[in-house]
Design a protein around this motif. Sequence first.
Motif, mmCIF file in Angstrom:
data_model
loop_
_atom_site.group_PDB
_atom_site.id
_atom_site.type_symbol
_atom_site.label_atom_id
_atom_site.label_comp_id
_atom_site.label_asym_id
_atom_site.label_seq_id
_atom_site.Cartn_x
_atom_site.Cartn_y
_atom_site.Cartn_z
ATOM 1 N N VAL A 17 0.838 -1.202 0.000
ATOM 2 C CA VAL A 17 0.000 0.000 0.000
ATOM 3 C C VAL A 17 0.872 1.250 0.000
ATOM 4 O O VAL A 17 0.546 2.264 0.600
ATOM 5 C CB VAL A 17 -0.983 0.012 1.188
ATOM 6 C CG1 VAL A 17 -2.059 -1.031 1.006
ATOM 7 C CG2 VAL A 17 -0.266 -0.186 2.518
ATOM 8 N N PHE A 18 2.028 1.148 -0.688
ATOM 9 C CA PHE A 18 2.907 2.291 -0.920
ATOM 10 C C PHE A 18 3.596 2.793 0.344
ATOM 11 O O PHE A 18 4.002 3.958 0.419
ATOM 12 C CB PHE A 18 2.127 3.434 -1.599
ATOM 13 C CG PHE A 18 1.248 2.980 -2.712
ATOM 14 C CD1 PHE A 18 1.790 2.466 -3.875
ATOM 15 C CD2 PHE A 18 -0.129 3.023 -2.581
ATOM 16 C CE1 PHE A 18 0.969 2.019 -4.911
ATOM 17 C CE2 PHE A 18 -0.959 2.584 -3.595
ATOM 18 C CZ PHE A 18 -0.412 2.077 -4.770
ATOM 19 N N GLN A 19 3.779 1.901 1.325
ATOM 20 C CA GLN A 19 4.400 2.332 2.567
ATOM 21 C C GLN A 19 5.880 2.672 2.425
ATOM 22 O O GLN A 19 6.454 3.288 3.322
ATOM 23 C CB GLN A 19 4.186 1.296 3.677
ATOM 24 C CG GLN A 19 4.677 -0.120 3.395
ATOM 25 C CD GLN A 19 3.590 -1.025 2.845
ATOM 26 O OE1 GLN A 19 2.948 -0.695 1.865
ATOM 27 N NE2 GLN A 19 3.394 -2.174 3.490
ATOM 28 N N LEU A 20 6.492 2.298 1.305
ATOM 29 C CA LEU A 20 7.875 2.712 1.073
ATOM 30 C C LEU A 20 7.946 4.091 0.429
ATOM 31 O O LEU A 20 9.014 4.714 0.411
ATOM 32 C CB LEU A 20 8.607 1.690 0.196
ATOM 33 C CG LEU A 20 8.714 0.266 0.762
ATOM 34 C CD1 LEU A 20 9.644 -0.573 -0.106
ATOM 35 C CD2 LEU A 20 9.180 0.263 2.212
ATOM 36 N N GLY A 21 6.836 4.558 -0.145
ATOM 37 C CA GLY A 21 6.754 5.930 -0.629
ATOM 38 C C GLY A 21 7.627 6.264 -1.818
ATOM 39 O O GLY A 21 7.944 7.438 -2.045
ATOM 40 N N ASP A 22 8.020 5.261 -2.613
ATOM 41 C CA ASP A 22 8.909 5.521 -3.750
ATOM 42 C C ASP A 22 8.171 5.551 -5.082
ATOM 43 O O ASP A 22 8.792 5.511 -6.146
ATOM 44 C CB ASP A 22 10.017 4.472 -3.796
ATOM 45 C CG ASP A 22 9.515 3.084 -4.160
ATOM 46 O OD1 ASP A 22 8.329 2.787 -3.861
ATOM 47 O OD2 ASP A 22 10.276 2.302 -4.752
ATOM 48 N N GLY A 23 6.828 5.613 -5.040
ATOM 49 C CA GLY A 23 6.050 5.685 -6.263
ATOM 50 C C GLY A 23 5.715 4.341 -6.878
ATOM 51 O O GLY A 23 5.112 4.288 -7.950
ATOM 52 N N THR A 24 6.116 3.248 -6.205
ATOM 53 C CA THR A 24 5.807 1.907 -6.693
ATOM 54 C C THR A 24 5.131 1.125 -5.576
ATOM 55 O O THR A 24 5.000 1.613 -4.456
ATOM 56 C CB THR A 24 7.077 1.141 -7.101
ATOM 57 O OG1 THR A 24 7.742 0.637 -5.924
ATOM 58 C CG2 THR A 24 8.030 2.021 -7.884
ATOM 59 N N ASN A 25 4.710 -0.098 -5.900
ATOM 60 C CA ASN A 25 4.264 -1.022 -4.854
ATOM 61 C C ASN A 25 5.129 -2.274 -4.842
ATOM 62 O O ASN A 25 4.669 -3.362 -4.515
ATOM 63 C CB ASN A 25 2.780 -1.370 -4.995
ATOM 64 C CG ASN A 25 2.472 -2.067 -6.314
ATOM 65 O OD1 ASN A 25 3.344 -2.221 -7.174
ATOM 66 N ND2 ASN A 25 1.226 -2.484 -6.486
ATOM 67 N N ILE A 26 6.416 -2.098 -5.150
ATOM 68 C CA ILE A 26 7.373 -3.199 -5.224
ATOM 69 C C ILE A 26 8.152 -3.281 -3.908
ATOM 70 O O ILE A 26 8.786 -2.303 -3.500
ATOM 71 C CB ILE A 26 8.357 -3.003 -6.389
ATOM 72 C CG1 ILE A 26 7.594 -2.859 -7.710
ATOM 73 C CG2 ILE A 26 9.342 -4.164 -6.463
ATOM 74 C CD1 ILE A 26 8.476 -2.439 -8.866
ATOM 75 N N PRO A 27 8.132 -4.426 -3.221
ATOM 76 C CA PRO A 27 8.869 -4.552 -1.960
ATOM 77 C C PRO A 27 10.371 -4.649 -2.191
ATOM 78 O O PRO A 27 10.825 -4.985 -3.293
ATOM 79 C CB PRO A 27 8.317 -5.842 -1.354
ATOM 80 C CG PRO A 27 7.931 -6.659 -2.552
ATOM 81 C CD PRO A 27 7.417 -5.671 -3.568
ATOM 82 N N THR A 28 11.152 -4.383 -1.163
ATOM 83 C CA THR A 28 12.600 -4.457 -1.321
ATOM 84 C C THR A 28 13.106 -5.891 -1.367
ATOM 85 O O THR A 28 14.259 -6.115 -1.749
ATOM 86 C CB THR A 28 13.320 -3.692 -0.188
ATOM 87 O OG1 THR A 28 12.835 -4.133 1.075
ATOM 88 C CG2 THR A 28 13.093 -2.202 -0.322
ATOM 89 N N THR A 29 12.280 -6.865 -1.021
ATOM 90 C CA THR A 29 12.709 -8.269 -1.135
ATOM 91 C C THR A 29 12.956 -8.655 -2.585
ATOM 92 O O THR A 29 13.717 -9.587 -2.855
ATOM 93 C CB THR A 29 11.656 -9.214 -0.534
ATOM 94 O OG1 THR A 29 10.366 -8.898 -1.071
ATOM 95 C CG2 THR A 29 11.624 -9.114 0.980
ATOM 96 N N THR A 30 12.334 -7.969 -3.524
ATOM 97 C CA THR A 30 12.558 -8.252 -4.949
ATOM 98 C C THR A 30 13.539 -7.266 -5.574
ATOM 99 O O THR A 30 13.711 -7.238 -6.784
ATOM 100 C CB THR A 30 11.231 -8.221 -5.731
ATOM 101 O OG1 THR A 30 10.671 -6.904 -5.653
ATOM 102 C CG2 THR A 30 10.241 -9.220 -5.152
ATOM 103 N N ARG A 31 14.179 -6.462 -4.732
ATOM 104 C CA ARG A 31 15.163 -5.488 -5.215
ATOM 105 C C ARG A 31 16.480 -5.667 -4.473
ATOM 106 O O ARG A 31 17.085 -4.705 -3.992
ATOM 107 C CB ARG A 31 14.618 -4.068 -5.064
ATOM 108 C CG ARG A 31 13.419 -3.804 -5.966
ATOM 109 C CD ARG A 31 13.074 -2.327 -6.012
ATOM 110 N NE ARG A 31 12.047 -1.969 -5.072
ATOM 111 C CZ ARG A 31 11.436 -0.784 -5.024
ATOM 112 N NH1 ARG A 31 11.780 0.152 -5.878
ATOM 113 N NH2 ARG A 31 10.507 -0.530 -4.135
ATOM 114 N N ASP A 32 16.889 -6.922 -4.333
ATOM 115 C CA ASP A 32 18.159 -7.274 -3.688
ATOM 116 C C ASP A 32 18.238 -6.804 -2.248
ATOM 117 O O ASP A 32 19.335 -6.593 -1.716
ATOM 118 C CB ASP A 32 19.353 -6.715 -4.477
ATOM 119 C CG ASP A 32 19.462 -7.293 -5.870
ATOM 120 O OD1 ASP A 32 19.162 -8.497 -6.022
ATOM 121 O OD2 ASP A 32 19.820 -6.550 -6.803
#
Length: 404
Positions: free
Chosen positions: A361-376
């Motif tokens: 639900v955009f809790q990372l606030g970076d304009g995506t809904n992609i978690p950091t688990t899929t970004r290394d």
Amino acid sequence: MTAHRAPRTALLATLSLGALTVLAVPEAATAAATDPWVRAWGTNAVGQLGNATVLNQSTPGDVVGVARTDVRTLSGGGHDSTAFAVALLSDGTVKSWGANGSGQLGNGTTTGQPVPTTVAGLSGVSAVDAGSDHVLAVRKGRIYAWGSSAKGQLGNGLTEDDTKKTPVLVQALDDVKDVGAGCQYSVALRKDGTVWTWGDGSNGRLGTGPSAGNATVNESRNTPQQIKNLTDIDAISVGCNHVLALTVDGKVKSWGEGRNGQLGNDTRVDSLSPVDVKYLDSGVTKISAGPYHDFAILEDGTVKGWGWNGFGQLGDGTVTERTTPVPIDNLKGTKSIVGGADFTVAAQPDGSVLTLGNNDVFQLGDGTNIPTTTRDHKPVTTLPTGSGITRVATTTTGRAAFAY
């Protein structure tokens, strides 16, 4: 101080992403360096972001009318559907916004509001903290509380959900330095280094030892009681069902719920009284208790984390739950850090903000809904260098964040 926001040329667009409605502000990252306002992002179903809408925010947006330089402390409370926030201003007044079903906004009603308004009749406040459905504030060494008292968390001698829509005085406690509000319980640190608790005793969150009738919980109380054999405490940080306490010699104590390893004592067992957090024998300068995971900042800038890590929110490059503190190399030098329900927000020395964990639900606030688990497992930049941010906050067990 009154701040005026420079005109923005980008268009605010309301769009749909899956089942979510989101307020997209594409220029947020570049505007942040000169924007004077408190920033907020994530889920916003009850107006907890304070932006005059109930739309989720995928990038940092402004909290209406609250300038960063005017804020001494900001605290988020509640879960996503009950979330709210309070801000202590430099003039000693308090503003509140978001959900209000338990009177937690202190405005004399149970009507929510998506923009900040002043808590009436409260001035000279030196500390404030928001729990799941109540708020604590310190004024001249005494504690005022408002919201739900279903478990006695207001400390005024009443229970059975005796909701208070405006501040009431907590009984028999003075000379208070700081307060922490959790999930239906409260904690106070007096200037003499002692710690006092009241409210719901489930999971041992009051830290007062076994109840006479049940050896697995503390006895719930509707007035403050001192935690025995706990002295020389310099700071407290309160999670949903557990507490961290920093001693004057830089060590960390914990008590309460431990099923996710959040007590840091190499167990997953609740503790009804304070225990030592392992491998933090000295040098700790700041502590931060999230709902299920925790952090400590050391004198040399090292950050250590422990507890639930199912979405990589500890930042150690894994999704392994940690029952003792581990170093978080990606966040060394962090100035302020806090854990939300399933994510982490960290303010950096250069004024930027980094985030880690889930992002549904955009809790990372970076304009995506992609978690950091899929970004290394690398932190993402929510606000860039030069944004002027020094502190961060989240709602108690929710997925909304604030930077100021």
